[in-house]
Design a protein around this motif. Structure first.
Motif, PDB file in Angstrom:
ATOM      1  N   UNK A 215      50.019 -35.977 -44.817  1.00  0.00           N
ATOM      2  CA  UNK A 215      50.017 -37.309 -45.448  1.00  0.00           C
ATOM      3  C   UNK A 215      49.124 -37.324 -46.687  1.00  0.00           C
ATOM      4  N   UNK A 216      47.968 -36.711 -46.594  1.00  0.00           N
ATOM      5  CA  UNK A 216      47.062 -36.665 -47.741  1.00  0.00           C
ATOM      6  C   UNK A 216      47.706 -35.941 -48.917  1.00  0.00           C
ATOM      7  N   UNK A 217      48.398 -34.855 -48.644  1.00  0.00           N
ATOM      8  CA  UNK A 217      49.013 -34.076 -49.716  1.00  0.00           C
ATOM      9  C   UNK A 217      50.260 -34.757 -50.276  1.00  0.00           C
ATOM     10  N   UNK A 218      50.942 -35.554 -49.476  1.00  0.00           N
ATOM     11  CA  UNK A 218      52.087 -36.310 -49.997  1.00  0.00           C
ATOM     12  C   UNK A 218      51.633 -37.239 -51.111  1.00  0.00           C
ATOM     13  N   UNK A 219      50.535 -37.927 -50.900  1.00  0.00           N
ATOM     14  CA  UNK A 219      50.023 -38.868 -51.911  1.00  0.00           C
ATOM     15  C   UNK A 219      49.610 -38.116 -53.181  1.00  0.00           C
ATOM     16  N   UNK A 220      49.009 -36.946 -53.006  1.00  0.00           N
ATOM     17  CA  UNK A 220      48.630 -36.146 -54.178  1.00  0.00           C
ATOM     18  C   UNK A 220      49.861 -35.679 -54.949  1.00  0.00           C
TER      19      UNK A 220
END
Length: 422
Positions: A215-220
């Motif tokens: 999830x964190x990397x999706x936003x990035x």
């Protein structure tokens, strides 16, 4: 004539003394178990998925090639959605089962757990993202990853080849393709082993950790953009929210942990341990792609599909009455060696890809080309750059304790780098 011990109409739960899937998969000779079950029950046999607190969780194991195809291709009779499983509907599962985390009663928002239009909506972004990958770039990145790992193994050494090479290559090559850096890939790999541990609590924790990282990397990726899989998924209009994107991305991460490690391991095991097999490879009679396919036929890394199907109706399959709500486990390794399609002549398997290791029908594996590209590169690079010798008799090597995946738990070996030609 097939000999059966009970009538074909007996309910699944009425059978006792069931063989455990883990016992089959981790045994020295699983095909002997499949043959015994086939002789006793026919093409569909009752087995134990898991035992928890003295509660046996049963399923039908589909042994026949034709019967597996029938189940895989029919969403009208057999669903991937575990909300249709009687053990979920009637709240029969004890808490903390591994199968409960794999098959939640409220399905996760990914095509893996859905059928029909919902499956199509969630599957389309992954299919499109995979189709857009530049395979030349994937091959170059995988080659670079192999060289890094080989350098880390040193000019010579000894140890467990699975731990030193097969697992990191299979996993890190896939996570790099998704768009994760090496540090994040290593974090994901630390949780990946728990996904096939059979411990429900460990599986649930690993799934939660993986979801948070993704999830964190999706936003990035949405902010920065990119050409990797995760960047393409992050902006696809089919997804309603980030939870759907994360769930869809976790599927190939899990596949890397489960399938690629096993495929690379068993291919190297076959080449290094079987002299006649190795001679066919080194003598040019069997290409590397043919080698990979023969491993899928003879030593399928996916013994049973980790995605059971659930009967939507009362149906007959392989002469056995399947009740609505029953779980069916797809026996990939059994189907690939089904006497009805497997002659036993190894030359019949060269360049023959009618095995079921990728599945078939609407839920077939979305990434067979990508998986083959990574596995082929991984095996080729090790054999090209390392002289490897197994140091224990293959009959003494233990198999990974899993109901689903079959590969050597370890491959004790010595290795030395092959001098580079000037």
């Amino acid at each position: 004539m097939t000999q059966q011990t009970t009538g074909g109409t007996a309910s699944l739960e009425s059978h006792t003394g069931l063989t455990s899937l883990t016992e089959i998969t981790s045994s020295p000779d699983p095909q002997a178990h499949y043959a015994r079950l086939r002789k006793q029950w026919g093409a569909v046999a009752p087995v134990e998925i898991e035992r928890k607190d003295d509660v046996v969780v049963p399923a039908w194991l589909v042994l026949g090639h034709a019967e597996n195809c029938q189940v895989m291709r029919s969403e009208l009779d057999y669903s991937r959605n575990a909300a249709n499983w009687r053990w979920n509907v009637e709240n029969l599962l004890p808490p903390g089962t591994a199968i409960g985390t794999y098959t939640p009663s409220v399905p996760r928002p990914t095509a893996f757990y859905h059928d029909g239009d919902e499956r199509k909506r969630l599957r389309e972004p992954l299919d499109e993202a995979l189709a857009a990958l530049d395979e030349r770039v994937v091959r170059e990145r995988t080659t670079d990853m192999c060289e890094r790992v080989i350098d880390r193994m040193g000019p010579s050494g000894s140890g467990d080849l699975v731990k030193a090479y097969c697992r990191p290559i299979g996993f890190l090559a896939m996570t790099t393709t998704l768009g994760f850096d090496l540090e994040t890939g290593a974090m994901l790999m630390a949780d990946a082993a728990s996904l096939v541990s059979g411990d429900g609590d460990r599986v649930a924790k690993a799934q939660a950790n993986t979801a948070g990282i993704v999830l964190e990397h999706i936003r990035q990726r949405r902010e920065e953009g990119g050409e990797d899989l995760l960047s393409r998924l992050a902006v696809h209009p089919n997804f309603a929210h980030d939870g759907e994107i994360a769930s869809s991305a976790i599927v190939p991460v899990s596949a890397a942990a489960i399938f690629l490690t096993a495929w690379i391991t068993e291919t190297l095991h076959q080449v290094l341990a079987d002299r006649s097999f190795a001679a066919r490879v080194s003598g040019g009679r069997l290409t590397l792609d043919g080698t990979l396919d023969e491993v899928l036929w003879r030593r399928s890394p996916i013994a049973q599909s980790p995605a059971p199907r659930f009967a939507l109706n009362d149906v007959e399959l392989g002469g056995r009455r399947i009740r609505r709500g029953d779980a069916l486990v797809l026996g990939i390794a059994a189907a690939n060696r089904d006497p009805a399609v497997h002659t036993g002549d190894p030359w019949d398997e060269v360049d023959n890809r009618s095995h079921l290791s990728w599945g078939t029908g609407p839920h077939a594996c979305p990434a067979p080309r990508l998986a083959r590209l990574i596995a082929r590169t991984a095996v080729d690079q090790l054999l090209r750059h390392m002289d490897v010798t197994l140091t224990e008799p293959t009959d003494d090597l233990p198999w990974a304790a899993s109901a689903w995946v079959r590969h050597s738990e370890r491959l004790p070996a010595t290795w030395s780098q092959v001098p580079t030609a000037m």
